[in-house]
Write an enzyme that holds these catalytic residues in place. Structure first.
Site, mmCIF file in Angstrom:
data_model
loop_
_atom_site.group_PDB
_atom_site.id
_atom_site.type_symbol
_atom_site.label_atom_id
_atom_site.label_comp_id
_atom_site.label_asym_id
_atom_site.label_seq_id
_atom_site.Cartn_x
_atom_site.Cartn_y
_atom_site.Cartn_z
ATOM 1 N N ASP A 42 0.848 -1.205 0.000
ATOM 2 C CA ASP A 42 0.000 0.000 0.000
ATOM 3 C C ASP A 42 0.883 1.254 0.000
ATOM 4 O O ASP A 42 0.383 2.371 -0.056
ATOM 5 C CB ASP A 42 -1.008 -0.005 1.156
ATOM 6 C CG ASP A 42 -0.355 -0.088 2.523
ATOM 7 O OD1 ASP A 42 0.890 -0.166 2.604
ATOM 8 O OD2 ASP A 42 -1.105 -0.078 3.528
ATOM 9 N N SER A 43 2.226 1.047 0.001
ATOM 10 C CA SER A 43 3.144 2.167 -0.258
ATOM 11 C C SER A 43 2.891 2.738 -1.640
ATOM 12 O O SER A 43 3.389 3.818 -1.970
ATOM 13 C CB SER A 43 4.600 1.711 -0.116
ATOM 14 O OG SER A 43 4.839 0.549 -0.883
ATOM 15 N N ASP A 81 -1.108 -6.034 -0.366
ATOM 16 C CA ASP A 81 -1.467 -5.445 0.923
ATOM 17 C C ASP A 81 -2.972 -5.246 1.019
ATOM 18 O O ASP A 81 -3.588 -4.702 0.083
ATOM 19 C CB ASP A 81 -0.821 -4.057 1.054
ATOM 20 C CG ASP A 81 0.334 -4.040 2.034
ATOM 21 O OD1 ASP A 81 0.371 -4.885 2.939
ATOM 22 O OD2 ASP A 81 1.204 -3.169 1.874
ATOM 23 N N GLU A 113 -1.498 -5.519 8.443
ATOM 24 C CA GLU A 113 -0.721 -4.872 9.506
ATOM 25 C C GLU A 113 -1.402 -5.048 10.856
ATOM 26 O O GLU A 113 -2.585 -4.710 11.002
ATOM 27 C CB GLU A 113 -0.589 -3.365 9.217
ATOM 28 C CG GLU A 113 0.235 -3.073 7.980
ATOM 29 C CD GLU A 113 0.447 -1.579 7.763
ATOM 30 O OE1 GLU A 113 0.097 -0.761 8.643
ATOM 31 O OE2 GLU A 113 0.980 -1.230 6.694
ATOM 32 N N GLU A 180 9.054 -4.273 10.426
ATOM 33 C CA GLU A 180 9.531 -2.999 9.880
ATOM 34 C C GLU A 180 10.097 -2.111 10.984
ATOM 35 O O GLU A 180 9.458 -1.872 12.006
ATOM 36 C CB GLU A 180 8.360 -2.287 9.158
ATOM 37 C CG GLU A 180 8.787 -0.969 8.529
ATOM 38 C CD GLU A 180 7.793 -0.427 7.517
ATOM 39 O OE1 GLU A 180 6.799 -1.131 7.174
ATOM 40 O OE2 GLU A 180 7.986 0.710 7.056
HETATM 41 O O1 KIV Z 1 3.582 -1.118 1.662
HETATM 42 C C1 KIV Z 1 4.753 -1.532 1.637
HETATM 43 O O2 KIV Z 1 5.518 -1.282 0.688
HETATM 44 C C2 KIV Z 1 5.209 -2.326 2.765
HETATM 45 C C3 KIV Z 1 6.674 -2.630 2.836
HETATM 46 C C4 KIV Z 1 7.423 -1.421 3.270
HETATM 47 C C5 KIV Z 1 6.948 -3.790 3.699
HETATM 48 O O3 KIV Z 1 4.447 -2.686 3.604
#
Ligand code: KIV
Length: 262
Positions: A42-43, A81, A113, A180
């Site tokens: 979700d980044s 995610d 998460e 993380e």
């Molecule tokens: O959303 C993401 O890219 C992540 C990574 C930083 C593990 O959760």
């Protein structure tokens, strides 16, 4: 690549590689290069859409991005995610969203998460036959609760909760856990305490594998320089140089040349 193979890699002491990707073209290159797992994180909310936080990205947007990555992945395991709000409301809602993401994106597994507080949702999703990767430590969907992106679990109480959460996720059947931005010594202890593979980002070298955000490690995201990040290329500079050369060539009419036209 399968979740079973990922577990075997831990048992064999083989490090597991993971990078993020959000589109077909880059995911194809990662897959051809031999990456074990691709995370459609979700980044994407930050990297693709330019949001400050991961919170705004939606289930529809994650499905759209993940479809392209799934089409590219001939070898790698694709993990999507679950975005903020898609698994916190109720277990029923979490399972509905999880099934929808699996059906419509074609990904292999989901990442969520949180620890004990989301355990019932994780259990229901795993019972529905969906592999789940946990995510503990700095969990960016909770940034407003943490008040920033600092190192997590420095204090004993938070470190003890993280260890407890990791054991709960492992016992619930998570096939993998991402840790993380936590102290390396704690991450190593967790990796030794659980059966499932532990993948670190800013969590030191004592874990079973590493993940980075692709745009960060390629130097495309030039403003982001945390201690844990190694830049394996400077593609931001290379890209700007290429665009500058293109602008010059168009302006001075040296592009297209005689050979580059019909
Ligand atoms: O959303 C993401 O890219 C992540 C990574 C930083 C593990 O959760």
């Amino acid at each position: 690549m399968t979740t079973a193979k990922i577990r075997q890699m831990k048992q064999a002491g083989e490090k597991i590689t993971m990078l993020t990707a959000y589109d077909y073209t880059l995911a194809s290159l990662l897959d051809e290069a031999g990456i074990d797992t691709i995370l459609v994180g979700d980044s994407a909310s930050n990297v693709v859409s330019g949001n400050q936080y991961t919170l705004p990205i939606t289930v529809d947007e994650m499905i759209f991005l993940t479809r392209g990555v799934v089409r590219a992945a001939k070898h790698a395991l694709v993990i999507c995610d679950m975005p903020f709000g898609s698994y916190q409301i109720s277990e029923e809602d979490a399972v509905r969203n999880a099934i929808r993401i699996m059906k419509e994106s074609g990904c292999d597994a989901l990442k969520m998460e949180g620890g004990e507080e989301i355990l019932p949702a994780i259990r229901h999703i795993i019972q529905a036959g969906i592999p789940v990767c946990g995510h503990l430590g700095l969990t960016p969907q909770s940034v407003n609760q943490f008040g920033g992106y600092g190192l997590r679990a420095k204090e004993e109480a938070e470190a003890a909760k993280l260890m407890h959460d990791a054991q709960l996720l492992d016992q619930a059947g998570c096939f993998m856990i991402v840790l993380e931005k936590i102290p390396a010594a704690l991450a190593e202890k967790v990796a030794k305490a659980v059966a499932c593979p532990v993948i670190g980002i800013g969590a030191g070298s004592g874990v079973d594998g590493q993940v980075l955000v692709l745009h960060d490690m390629l130097g495309l995201n030039q403003g982001f320089k945390p201690k844990f990040l190694r830049r394996f290329a400077e593609l931001g500079d290379a890209l700007k140089n290429a665009v500058n050369d293109y602008i010059t060539a168009v302006k001075d009419a040296s592009f297209p040349s005689n050979e580059e036209q019909y």
